[in-house]
Design an enzyme around this catalytic site. Structure first.
Site, PDB file in Angstrom:
ATOM      1  N   ARG A 213       6.535  10.395 -13.414  1.00  0.00           N
ATOM      2  CA  ARG A 213       5.120  10.584 -13.687  1.00  0.00           C
ATOM      3  C   ARG A 213       4.256  10.468 -12.422  1.00  0.00           C
ATOM      4  O   ARG A 213       3.485  11.362 -12.103  1.00  0.00           O
ATOM      5  CB  ARG A 213       4.706   9.503 -14.682  1.00  0.00           C
ATOM      6  N   THR A 214       4.439   9.384 -11.699  1.00  0.00           N
ATOM      7  CA  THR A 214       3.632   9.151 -10.498  1.00  0.00           C
ATOM      8  C   THR A 214       3.914  10.203  -9.437  1.00  0.00           C
ATOM      9  O   THR A 214       3.008  10.730  -8.799  1.00  0.00           O
ATOM     10  CB  THR A 214       3.943   7.751  -9.928  1.00  0.00           C
TER      11      THR A 214
ATOM     12  N   LYS B   1      23.308   5.242   3.425  1.00  0.00           N
ATOM     13  CA  LYS B   1      24.178   4.956   4.571  1.00  0.00           C
ATOM     14  C   LYS B   1      23.807   3.644   5.253  1.00  0.00           C
ATOM     15  O   LYS B   1      24.398   3.281   6.263  1.00  0.00           O
ATOM     16  CB  LYS B   1      24.100   6.112   5.592  1.00  0.00           C
TER      17      LYS B   1
ATOM     18  N   ARG C  53       7.149   4.860  -2.953  1.00  0.00           N
ATOM     19  CA  ARG C  53       7.442   3.915  -4.011  1.00  0.00           C
ATOM     20  C   ARG C  53       8.780   3.276  -3.678  1.00  0.00           C
ATOM     21  O   ARG C  53       9.710   3.951  -3.252  1.00  0.00           O
ATOM     22  CB  ARG C  53       7.554   4.630  -5.343  1.00  0.00           C
TER      23      ARG C  53
ATOM     24  N   HIS D  84       0.199  -1.264  -7.563  1.00  0.00           N
ATOM     25  CA  HIS D  84       0.256   0.172  -7.832  1.00  0.00           C
ATOM     26  C   HIS D  84      -1.203   0.640  -7.848  1.00  0.00           C
ATOM     27  O   HIS D  84      -1.772   0.933  -8.892  1.00  0.00           O
ATOM     28  CB  HIS D  84       0.953   0.401  -9.179  1.00  0.00           C
TER      29      HIS D  84
END
Lengths: 301, 154
Positions: A51-52, A80, A101, A129
């Site tokens: 969504r974001t 890695k 994020r 957020h």
């Protein structure tokens, strides 16, 4: 000079918030403005959030900007064993702004310190957020025509819900009266209440959902997550006590609106969806305007 | 004879340097670690579990030819808020002061949130002291509070 990052909602003053919401209003009137045509935006999602991510990518596209990203952090250099610092430093040379994020709290603040380009935090673990908060503020502003002197009722997981924390902190700029509804185990933490007390604002705590409904200008619903309870019996006891139903909404203020950061599980009964008070599906589009405004402001265009 | 003359020093006096007195006995070696004294080549006298009129038991450190900047010495205030700092020159006390809890704490404390980036990557810790009396530190990164009870030192 490196322009400002947005990591935590408290990085923005009241004036900056209001200025941003004004700019979002302009994008609502005219969503397609190709002002980022010469810019490359990197979206780094170290954990999935469809969504974001889509909201940011849609905002960049409407501004004519280019997006670069990795599709899956498990297949990239992160897998890695590359450090976050090295990943960020590398991506800085490919882009003009980073949207990120990450599952660790504090990762976005750290990234903004090592990055040579601005960073927008799209969620750092359970911490912040801020763009969700800005879109909540915009939704409140749009439906109530103001932010000052409102009665905001918040329901559900007030202890761990990061959207609740950011919204409380931001609304403390606007002489808000808070009505906090939650099970005793999930009350708003002291570290957030401090902000309310510092401004000498009024707040009331309830364990029952119906009491504050007639006073509310906004009802902000959140999900109660099972994993927050150490005792599963406690969860079973409260899980059905914080569900908003259409019949609870018979005595309400005329412009009252119900908000929810989504995804919803069962905390708003589906019979509410049809009511004029249901605003949670409209919030998604507001997220685009707010993110457009934020990108444009930070990049200074 | 007078009382003054019978007073006996358990740890011998130093000519020049710093004396850190009234360290709580249990924090003595934390202070040694916080000030990185292990890496110091100077002469160091360490007194542990000495009798103290004020506190019952105390620790004391005497560091020859070592002088501290106040922000350096204030780091120990987190574990030894009662400590007294005495600056000695030519066997004389030049300055006597108490430690004060700083506004910000760098590197020496670990953030208690296991999911904080400082516990996952090589990031130096940094805190704002939000409550000096109850010693509550807010992490600059994850914004969580590390309180006295769950404080560990790096």
């Amino acid at each position: 000079m490196k322009s400002k990052s947005l990591i935590s909602i408290s990085d923005f003053s009241k004036e900056e918030i209001l200025q941003l919401l004004d700019r979002a209003k302009e994008f609502e009137k005219e969503p397609i403005q190709r002002i980022l045509e010469n810019y490359v935006i990197a979206t780094l999602f170290f954990e999935p959030s469809t969504r974001t991510r889509l909201s940011f990518e849609s905002a960049v596209s409407r501004l004519g900007g280019k997006i670069i990203s990795f599709t899956d952090s498990m297949t990239s250099s992160v897998q890695k064993g590359e450090s976050l610092k090295d990943t960020i430093k590398t991506v800085c040379s490919y882009s003009d702004l980073i949207v990120m994020r990450h599952p660790r709290e504090g990762s976005a603040r750290f990234a903004s310190e090592v990055a040579s380009v601005p960073v927008i935090n799209a969620g750092d673990g359970a911490n912040q957020h801020p763009t969700q908060c800005l879109l909540d503020l915009y939704s409140i502003f749009k439906t109530q025509k103001r932010l000052d002197d409102l009665n905001i009722m918040m329901v559900g997981d007030l202890k761990y819900g990061r959207t609740v924390h950011s919204l409380v902190i931001a609304m403390c700029h606007f002489n808000t009266t808070f009505h906090l509804v939650s099970p005793t185990e999930l009350k708003l933490p002291g570290s957030v209440k401090v902000h309310i007390k510092d401004k000498n604002l009024k707040y009331y705590q309830y364990t029952d959902i119906v009491e504050a409904i007639p006073k509310a200008d906004i009802i902000y619903m959140t999900r109660i997550q099972k994993e927050r309870f150490s005792d599963p019996i406690e969860y079973e006891k409260v899980k059905n006590s914080y569900i908003l139903t259409a019949e609870m909404l018979y005595t309400i203020k005329p412009d009252m609106k119900v908000l929810h950061p989504l995804p919803r599980i069962n905390e708003i009964s589906e019979d509410v969806d049809e009511l004029p008070q249901a605003y949670y599906f409209n919030q998604a589009i507001n997220g685009i305007y707010v993110r457009q405004a934020l990108l444009a402001n930070i990049l200074g265009v | 004879m007078t009382k003054m003359l019978r007073r006996e020093l358990k740890v011998s006096a130093i000519e020049n340097g710093t004396v850190i007195d009234h360290i709580p006995s249990k924090s003595l070696f934390q202070v040694v670690r916080i000030l990185n004294l292990e890496d110091l080549d100077n002469q160091i006298l360490i007194g542990a579990n000495l009798d103290s009129q004020k506190y019952g038991k105390k620790g004391i450190l005497k560091l020859s030819n070592k002088f501290f900047k106040s922000e350096e010495i204030n780091k120990i205030a987190l574990v030894a808020p009662t400590a007294t700092i005495i600056v000695i020159k030519d066997f004389h006390i030049i300055e006597k002061s108490n430690v004060t809890i700083p506004d910000e704490v760098f590197r020496i404390v670990k953030c208690f949130n296991p999911n904080c980036i400082t516990n996952q990557e090589k990031v130096k810790t940094r805190f704002t002291v939000v409550d000096k009396r109850n010693l509550r530190l807010q992490c600059h990164y994850c914004e969580r509070i590390t309180a006295k009870d769950n404080m560990t030192f790096i």
